[in-house]
Design a protein around this motif. Structure first.
Motif, mmCIF file in Angstrom:
data_model
loop_
_atom_site.group_PDB
_atom_site.id
_atom_site.type_symbol
_atom_site.label_atom_id
_atom_site.label_comp_id
_atom_site.label_asym_id
_atom_site.label_seq_id
_atom_site.Cartn_x
_atom_site.Cartn_y
_atom_site.Cartn_z
ATOM 1 N N CYS A 16 127.302 37.138 83.115
ATOM 2 C CA CYS A 16 127.553 36.292 83.859
ATOM 3 C C CYS A 16 128.270 35.065 83.074
ATOM 4 C CB CYS A 16 126.288 36.061 85.213
ATOM 5 S SG CYS A 16 125.890 37.096 85.914
ATOM 6 N N THR A 17 129.582 34.411 84.058
ATOM 7 C CA THR A 17 129.522 33.537 83.008
ATOM 8 C C THR A 17 130.285 32.201 84.025
ATOM 9 O OG1 THR A 17 132.081 34.327 82.502
ATOM 10 C CG2 THR A 17 130.448 34.541 81.069
ATOM 11 N N MET A 18 130.380 31.132 83.137
ATOM 12 C CA MET A 18 131.171 30.332 83.665
ATOM 13 C C MET A 18 132.629 29.506 83.179
ATOM 14 S SD MET A 18 130.365 26.002 84.709
ATOM 15 C CE MET A 18 128.704 26.428 85.556
ATOM 16 N N ASN A 19 133.459 29.318 84.063
ATOM 17 C CA ASN A 19 135.096 28.648 83.572
ATOM 18 C C ASN A 19 135.338 27.391 84.185
ATOM 19 O OD1 ASN A 19 136.456 30.980 81.547
ATOM 20 N ND2 ASN A 19 137.587 31.800 83.404
ATOM 21 N N ASP A 46 123.524 26.648 77.645
ATOM 22 C CA ASP A 46 122.983 27.877 78.081
ATOM 23 C C ASP A 46 122.111 28.212 77.188
ATOM 24 O OD1 ASP A 46 124.825 29.639 75.870
ATOM 25 O OD2 ASP A 46 126.986 29.106 76.896
ATOM 26 N N ILE A 84 125.994 32.382 82.076
ATOM 27 C CA ILE A 84 124.596 32.202 82.870
ATOM 28 C C ILE A 84 123.444 33.061 83.492
ATOM 29 C CG2 ILE A 84 125.287 31.003 85.484
ATOM 30 C CD1 ILE A 84 127.777 31.156 85.734
ATOM 31 N N TYR A 115 123.029 24.027 86.635
ATOM 32 C CA TYR A 115 123.955 24.370 87.274
ATOM 33 C C TYR A 115 123.469 25.796 87.185
ATOM 34 C CZ TYR A 115 127.289 20.865 87.785
ATOM 35 O OH TYR A 115 128.158 20.033 88.108
ATOM 36 N N GLN A 117 124.254 28.594 89.173
ATOM 37 C CA GLN A 117 124.932 29.817 90.865
ATOM 38 C C GLN A 117 125.884 30.810 89.666
ATOM 39 O OE1 GLN A 117 125.509 26.161 89.972
ATOM 40 N NE2 GLN A 117 126.197 25.183 92.660
ATOM 41 N N THR A 118 124.960 31.738 90.047
ATOM 42 C CA THR A 118 125.497 33.242 89.241
ATOM 43 C C THR A 118 126.148 34.089 90.091
ATOM 44 O OG1 THR A 118 122.937 34.266 89.981
ATOM 45 C CG2 THR A 118 123.081 33.255 87.570
ATOM 46 N N SER A 121 132.319 33.701 92.525
ATOM 47 C CA SER A 121 132.880 32.701 93.214
ATOM 48 C C SER A 121 134.648 32.668 93.372
ATOM 49 C CB SER A 121 132.900 31.594 92.624
ATOM 50 O OG SER A 121 133.775 30.435 93.739
ATOM 51 N N TYR A 140 134.813 23.611 88.229
ATOM 52 C CA TYR A 140 134.155 25.373 87.369
ATOM 53 C C TYR A 140 133.976 26.995 88.383
ATOM 54 C CZ TYR A 140 129.979 24.549 89.378
ATOM 55 O OH TYR A 140 128.947 24.935 90.758
ATOM 56 N N PRO A 142 132.136 30.971 88.440
ATOM 57 C CA PRO A 142 130.995 31.635 87.863
ATOM 58 C C PRO A 142 131.823 32.415 87.892
ATOM 59 C CG PRO A 142 130.447 30.361 89.871
ATOM 60 C CD PRO A 142 131.369 29.693 89.825
#
Length: 287
Positions: A16-19, A46, A84, A115, A117-118, A121, A140, A142
């Motif tokens: 899981c990552t975040m842009n 992270d 994440i 943050y 959230q995982t 989106s 952002y 996720p």
């Protein structure tokens, strides 16, 4: 690009990552007025290594001038994918440079946020962060599961003229209405290395969904001084679409008319400290 080539350890996997799409300053209070000469840092932490992964980092001698018409920070990171696995910490330490003495620099934003959230989106999430003297919009998205993509662009034929500016934009097809600005030369020449002919992007790393997602990289040239390069019909917009991979590289050539460029994406899986620690214990036990 840790796990692009060579033996890839078992603990490296899609995560899981975040842009991060953009960071915008608005709602000035307590006497602050546009334009703002901003310096300081914005960083993410992270569980990949717990170090600061800088999104924005400028010294007092290299401030960015924010105006009411253009209040977005020019992001230079992340330098690797933001993972994440545990909640991500976002740290803001921003100041406004004084016109006189460094001791009189004014605080713009000093906050730390988590943050957790995982979830996946399908659109860009815009969080409004209340600071003492302004508001900050943090945009952002996720992604799960995803891989790291590092973008590189090289002029392979012809010359990029001095009077032509350029913007490089990355989009993820699974996230609607979101663009990540990798470079905007604004009213200056494109930053191209004379020795390697590589375009020096401001930021290079994004994340892409491994299943169902694609990476779109657009190179949009326009005349220096053009307000909106999308309305400039004199230039060809180069677009490259890439299917994500677990490792290796992908290449695509674009003909912009005045020159040809090659867009390269380097793919990598991800890891975190816990998995690396467990892998280290297993190697020790075998010995």
């Amino acid at each position: 690009m840790r796990f692009t080539s060579g033996p890839i350890p078992r603990h490296a996997r899609p995560e899981c990552t975040m842009n991060i799409y953009y960071i915008r300053v608005y709602g000035l209070e307590d006497g602050l007025q546009w334009p703002l000469h901003v310096h300081g840092l914005v960083a993410a932490r992270d569980s990949a290594d717990h170090n600061r992964n800088f999104l924005f980092n400028r010294t007092r001698d290299n401030c960015q001038i924010l105006t009411q018409e253009d209040p977005h920070l020019l992001l230079t990171g992340p330098c690797r994918a933001v993972v994440i696995i545990d909640p991500i910490t976002i740290e803001f330490q921003l100041k406004v440079r004084s016109r006189t003495e460094p001791e009189e620099d004014e605080l713009l934003a000093f906050r730390i946020f988590n943050y957790p959230q995982t979830y996946l989106s399908k659109h860009v999430i815009q969080s409004s962060i209340l600071c003492k003297r302004c508001m900050i919009e943090f945009a952002y998205a996720p992604l799960v599961p995803s891989v790291e993509a590092t973008v590189s662009i090289e002029v392979i034929d012809g010359v990029w003229p001095e009077h032509i500016r350029g913007r490089v934009i990355a989009c993820i097809t699974t996230v609607s209405e979101g663009e990540m600005l990798l470079l905007d030369s604004r009213d200056g020449m494109m930053p191209i290395s004379p020795s390697t002919r590589i375009i020096e992007l401001s930021r290079r790393v994004v994340s892409v969904d491994l299943k169902g997602g694609k990476l779109l990289v657009s190179v949009a040239p326009s005349q220096i001084g053009e307000v909106d390069n999308n309305n400039d019909d004199d230039f060809v917009r180069g677009e490259s679409v890439f299917e994500p991979k677990r490792a290796g590289k992908s290449h695509n050539m674009c003909d912009l008319g005045f020159c040809k460029i090659e867009v390269t994406v380097t793919w990598s899986l991800l890891s975190n400290l816990t998995d690396e620690w467990r892998a280290g214990l297993k190697r020790t036990d075998k010995r």
